[in-house]
Structure formats: C-alpha cells, structure tokens
Design a protein around this motif. Structure first.
Motif, PDB file in Angstrom:
ATOM      1  N   ASP A  32     -18.586  25.149 -55.793  1.00  0.00           N
ATOM      2  CA  ASP A  32     -18.263  25.462 -57.180  1.00  0.00           C
ATOM      3  C   ASP A  32     -17.201  24.480 -57.666  1.00  0.00           C
ATOM      4  OD1 ASP A  32     -18.175  26.646 -59.615  1.00  0.00           O
ATOM      5  OD2 ASP A  32     -17.459  28.606 -58.935  1.00  0.00           O
ATOM      6  N   ILE A  33     -17.007  24.412 -58.983  1.00  0.00           N
ATOM      7  CA  ILE A  33     -15.991  23.515 -59.526  1.00  0.00           C
ATOM      8  C   ILE A  33     -14.606  23.947 -59.067  1.00  0.00           C
ATOM      9  CG2 ILE A  33     -14.930  22.657 -61.654  1.00  0.00           C
ATOM     10  CD1 ILE A  33     -17.642  22.961 -63.009  1.00  0.00           C
ATOM     11  N   GLU A  34     -14.347  25.240 -59.169  1.00  0.00           N
ATOM     12  CA  GLU A  34     -13.089  25.795 -58.682  1.00  0.00           C
ATOM     13  C   GLU A  34     -13.408  26.914 -57.697  1.00  0.00           C
ATOM     14  OE1 GLU A  34     -10.609  26.998 -61.875  1.00  0.00           O
ATOM     15  OE2 GLU A  34     -10.522  25.017 -62.811  1.00  0.00           O
ATOM     16  N   THR A  35     -13.439  26.568 -56.431  1.00  0.00           N
ATOM     17  CA  THR A  35     -13.831  27.530 -55.403  1.00  0.00           C
ATOM     18  C   THR A  35     -12.686  28.483 -55.087  1.00  0.00           C
ATOM     19  OG1 THR A  35     -15.277  25.852 -54.432  1.00  0.00           O
ATOM     20  CG2 THR A  35     -14.778  27.780 -53.080  1.00  0.00           C
ATOM     21  N   THR A  36     -12.919  29.761 -55.283  1.00  0.00           N
ATOM     22  CA  THR A  36     -11.905  30.776 -54.970  1.00  0.00           C
ATOM     23  C   THR A  36     -12.273  31.568 -53.727  1.00  0.00           C
ATOM     24  OG1 THR A  36     -12.996  32.350 -56.461  1.00  0.00           O
ATOM     25  CG2 THR A  36     -11.199  30.998 -57.372  1.00  0.00           C
ATOM     26  N   TRP A  37     -13.564  31.494 -53.325  1.00  0.00           N
ATOM     27  CA  TRP A  37     -13.986  32.163 -52.096  1.00  0.00           C
ATOM     28  C   TRP A  37     -15.228  31.465 -51.577  1.00  0.00           C
ATOM     29  CZ3 TRP A  37     -18.805  34.522 -51.630  1.00  0.00           C
ATOM     30  CH2 TRP A  37     -19.520  34.675 -52.829  1.00  0.00           C
ATOM     31  N   VAL A  38     -15.509  31.594 -50.304  1.00  0.00           N
ATOM     32  CA  VAL A  38     -16.694  30.994 -49.689  1.00  0.00           C
ATOM     33  C   VAL A  38     -17.417  32.055 -48.866  1.00  0.00           C
ATOM     34  CG1 VAL A  38     -15.715  28.666 -49.588  1.00  0.00           C
ATOM     35  CG2 VAL A  38     -15.379  30.222 -47.666  1.00  0.00           C
ATOM     36  N   PRO A  39     -18.742  31.976 -48.780  1.00  0.00           N
ATOM     37  CA  PRO A  39     -19.485  32.931 -47.954  1.00  0.00           C
ATOM     38  C   PRO A  39     -19.250  32.662 -46.473  1.00  0.00           C
ATOM     39  CG  PRO A  39     -20.971  31.280 -48.847  1.00  0.00           C
ATOM     40  CD  PRO A  39     -19.634  31.062 -49.508  1.00  0.00           C
ATOM     41  N   ALA A  40     -19.097  33.710 -45.691  1.00  0.00           N
ATOM     42  CA  ALA A  40     -18.833  33.563 -44.261  1.00  0.00           C
ATOM     43  C   ALA A  40     -19.542  34.662 -43.490  1.00  0.00           C
ATOM     44  CB  ALA A  40     -17.331  33.610 -43.979  1.00  0.00           C
ATOM     45  N   ILE A  41     -19.733  34.447 -42.224  1.00  0.00           N
ATOM     46  CA  ILE A  41     -20.386  35.406 -41.363  1.00  0.00           C
ATOM     47  C   ILE A  41     -19.681  35.418 -40.010  1.00  0.00           C
ATOM     48  CG2 ILE A  41     -22.093  33.729 -40.550  1.00  0.00           C
ATOM     49  CD1 ILE A  41     -24.090  36.031 -40.348  1.00  0.00           C
ATOM     50  N   GLU A  42     -19.485  36.593 -39.450  1.00  0.00           N
ATOM     51  CA  GLU A  42     -18.853  36.726 -38.145  1.00  0.00           C
ATOM     52  C   GLU A  42     -19.919  36.848 -37.065  1.00  0.00           C
ATOM     53  OE1 GLU A  42     -15.579  39.472 -35.719  1.00  0.00           O
ATOM     54  OE2 GLU A  42     -16.253  40.061 -37.718  1.00  0.00           O
ATOM     55  N   ASN A  43     -19.854  35.966 -36.090  1.00  0.00           N
ATOM     56  CA  ASN A  43     -20.826  35.966 -34.991  1.00  0.00           C
ATOM     57  C   ASN A  43     -20.195  36.498 -33.707  1.00  0.00           C
ATOM     58  OD1 ASN A  43     -22.929  34.963 -36.469  1.00  0.00           O
ATOM     59  ND2 ASN A  43     -22.639  32.843 -35.840  1.00  0.00           N
ATOM     60  N   ARG A  44     -21.004  37.170 -32.943  1.00  0.00           N
ATOM     61  CA  ARG A  44     -20.598  37.604 -31.604  1.00  0.00           C
ATOM     62  C   ARG A  44     -21.467  36.864 -30.600  1.00  0.00           C
ATOM     63  NH1 ARG A  44     -20.803  42.090 -34.870  1.00  0.00           N
ATOM     64  NH2 ARG A  44     -18.853  43.257 -35.102  1.00  0.00           N
ATOM     65  N   GLY A  45     -20.856  36.409 -29.535  1.00  0.00           N
ATOM     66  CA  GLY A  45     -21.647  35.642 -28.585  1.00  0.00           C
ATOM     67  C   GLY A  45     -20.977  35.517 -27.235  1.00  0.00           C
ATOM     68  N   GLU A  46     -21.484  34.596 -26.449  1.00  0.00           N
ATOM     69  CA  GLU A  46     -20.977  34.342 -25.111  1.00  0.00           C
ATOM     70  C   GLU A  46     -21.219  32.875 -24.786  1.00  0.00           C
ATOM     71  OE1 GLU A  46     -23.338  36.012 -21.994  1.00  0.00           O
ATOM     72  OE2 GLU A  46     -25.099  36.149 -23.272  1.00  0.00           O
ATOM     73  N   GLY A  47     -20.659  32.413 -23.697  1.00  0.00           N
ATOM     74  CA  GLY A  47     -20.858  31.025 -23.339  1.00  0.00           C
ATOM     75  C   GLY A  47     -20.376  30.725 -21.934  1.00  0.00           C
ATOM     76  N   VAL A  48     -20.608  29.486 -21.528  1.00  0.00           N
ATOM     77  CA  VAL A  48     -20.148  29.011 -20.225  1.00  0.00           C
ATOM     78  C   VAL A  48     -19.547  27.624 -20.421  1.00  0.00           C
ATOM     79  CG1 VAL A  48     -22.465  28.113 -19.700  1.00  0.00           C
ATOM     80  CG2 VAL A  48     -20.828  28.464 -17.849  1.00  0.00           C
ATOM     81  N   PHE A  49     -18.389  27.387 -19.808  1.00  0.00           N
ATOM     82  CA  PHE A  49     -17.690  26.112 -19.940  1.00  0.00           C
ATOM     83  C   PHE A  49     -17.639  25.411 -18.590  1.00  0.00           C
ATOM     84  CE2 PHE A  49     -13.755  23.565 -19.805  1.00  0.00           C
ATOM     85  CZ  PHE A  49     -14.024  22.693 -20.851  1.00  0.00           C
ATOM     86  N   ILE A  50     -17.953  24.127 -18.595  1.00  0.00           N
ATOM     87  CA  ILE A  50     -17.927  23.311 -17.379  1.00  0.00           C
ATOM     88  C   ILE A  50     -16.908  22.198 -17.576  1.00  0.00           C
ATOM     89  CG2 ILE A  50     -19.287  21.940 -15.765  1.00  0.00           C
ATOM     90  CD1 ILE A  50     -21.788  23.227 -17.019  1.00  0.00           C
TER      91      ILE A  50
END
Length: 237
Positions: A32-50
């Motif tokens: 928007d020209i003057e953005t006052t808010w943005v759409p967002a979504i909360e995700n739940r997940g898992e992962g593995v780190f090496i």
C-alpha cells in the motif's frame, strides 16, 4: 514461526543472501502507499539442524582441485551477472562461496533422502543454509498453520541423521543424466546454466518452495565424486 507479507515482486523473486538478509538488488513493490499493517500467519513446525566443523571445511577449501572447481563456478557467476546487466561492485552482489554451494547441494540431497521416511513430501520441507564466519550448518524444517507441520517425522530423522546422510551421499554419486550432468561446465555460454555445476532435474533440482535460492548455486561434484572424477568432493569415497 511467523511469516508476514511486506510486498511483492513480478519477474524475479526477492531471496535472502547467505547471511539471511534480503537481496536488495530486487525491486519490491509495497502492499500500500502508506502501510499500517501487513498480513501474517503463524506456523507450527519442526526441524533438524546439522552443524559442520569449521576447520574441516576450511581444510577442504585449500585443496587444489576444489580451488579449480571454484574458479569455474565463479566464472559462471560473472557471466550470469554480465548477462543480467548486474554491476557486482555497485549492487554489492558477491559469489556465495564454495562452502555455501557444497552445503546447499548436500541439503537438496538430504531433503530428497529424508522425505522417503519422515512422512512429509519433499516439497513441504524447507532449508536454511548457514555458511559464514560464525559457522557452517544446514537446517531442514517444515511448518504449517495447522498440526500437519508437527508430526514428529523430522525429529525422528535427527535421531538417525548418520543413516540419512549416507543415503543422500549414495544417491548423489550417480545421476540419471550422467555423464552429461557431471560434465556440465558452469562457464559454458552455449548451455546458459551459469549458476549450476553438476546439477539437473535428475539429481539436485527440487521444488522451488523448498529451496532458498530458486534452485541455483548447486554442484554435486563438491559433495561427492561424480563420474567425471574432478576430485573436488567434500566427502571422500
């Protein structure tokens, strides 16, 4: 994890660099020209780190065969920038480095390998590559707004990560398009695949929803020995 939309692009996606910062060379339109808010979504997940030992990767980078392959990949990157009209110095776009390309290629092999047993489709698994002075590592993760991202499959993968690494490496030894795939040179101007080494849809290219770099900066020869026998592999026979 929260994902927010802050804008959009049309012809080229905006991607993070190897430090996780957004690529400022891509122009993004605001919502928007003057953005006052943005759409967002909360995700739940898992992962593995090496995590990878820094000294081992630095010793690998000093090998002459690795340096030679690096020069070929770097020339391909320079040609790609020239074709795109990108001034590397002005726009501060640098070659990501062999350590990034090696880890990125291994990540793609791992995504395909773990998807066979973890219960998630390969297209639902995402990656994050860490390749900086702070350290080296690969994060494979998944997430959704519901419970589908928390099934526990990637947690189980982490308990048997040595096995999955062996499977991934073994799968990377031979591509269905070899020897053509293994013999590809990134600086070959006729093929116009300047950001690829030994990589194609038969081995390393995966769903773009999973890849953080749009299936670019990949080279199987840096991970394991191919039929071309370049001697630049990180994992020995």
């Amino acid at each position: 994890m929260v994902i927010a939309q802050v804008g959009f692009t049309r012809f080229e996606a905006e991607m993070p660099d190897i430090d996780g910062e957004l690529d400022i060379s891509v122009r993004r339109a605001a919502l928007d020209i003057e953005t006052t808010w943005v759409p967002a979504i909360e995700n739940r997940g898992e992962g593995v780190f090496i995590a990878f030992r820094k000294q081992v990767i630095e010793d690998w980078l000093k090998r002459e065969a690795v340096k030679k392959r690096g020069r070929e990949l770097s020339r391909g990157f320079d040609i790609w920038c020239a074709r795109k009209g990108i001034d590397q110095e002005k726009e501060k776009i640098n070659f990501p480095g062999l350590q990034y390309i090696m880890l990125h290629s291994l990540s793609h092999l791992l995504i395909v390998a773990v998807s066979l047993e973890c219960g998630y489709a390969a297209s639902s698994i995402r990656e994050r590559i860490y390749a900086s002075d702070a350290g080296y590592g690969i994060l494979l993760y998944t997430g959704s707004s519901g419970s589908e991202g928390t099934l526990g499959g990637l947690v189980e993968v982490g308990k048997r990560i040595e096995y999955h690494l062996e499977v991934a490496i073994e799968q990377g030894r031979l591509c269905s398009n070899d020897p053509v795939c293994a013999q590809h040179r990134p600086d070959n101007e006729q093929e116009e695949r300047f950001l690829h080494g030994s990589a194609c849809h038969g081995c390393l290219l995966i769903a773009e929803t999973s890849c953080e770099r749009r299936n670019e900066f990949l080279d199987r020869a840096l991970v394991i020995s191919t039929v071309e026998g370049l001697g630049a592999e990180f994992f020995p026979e």
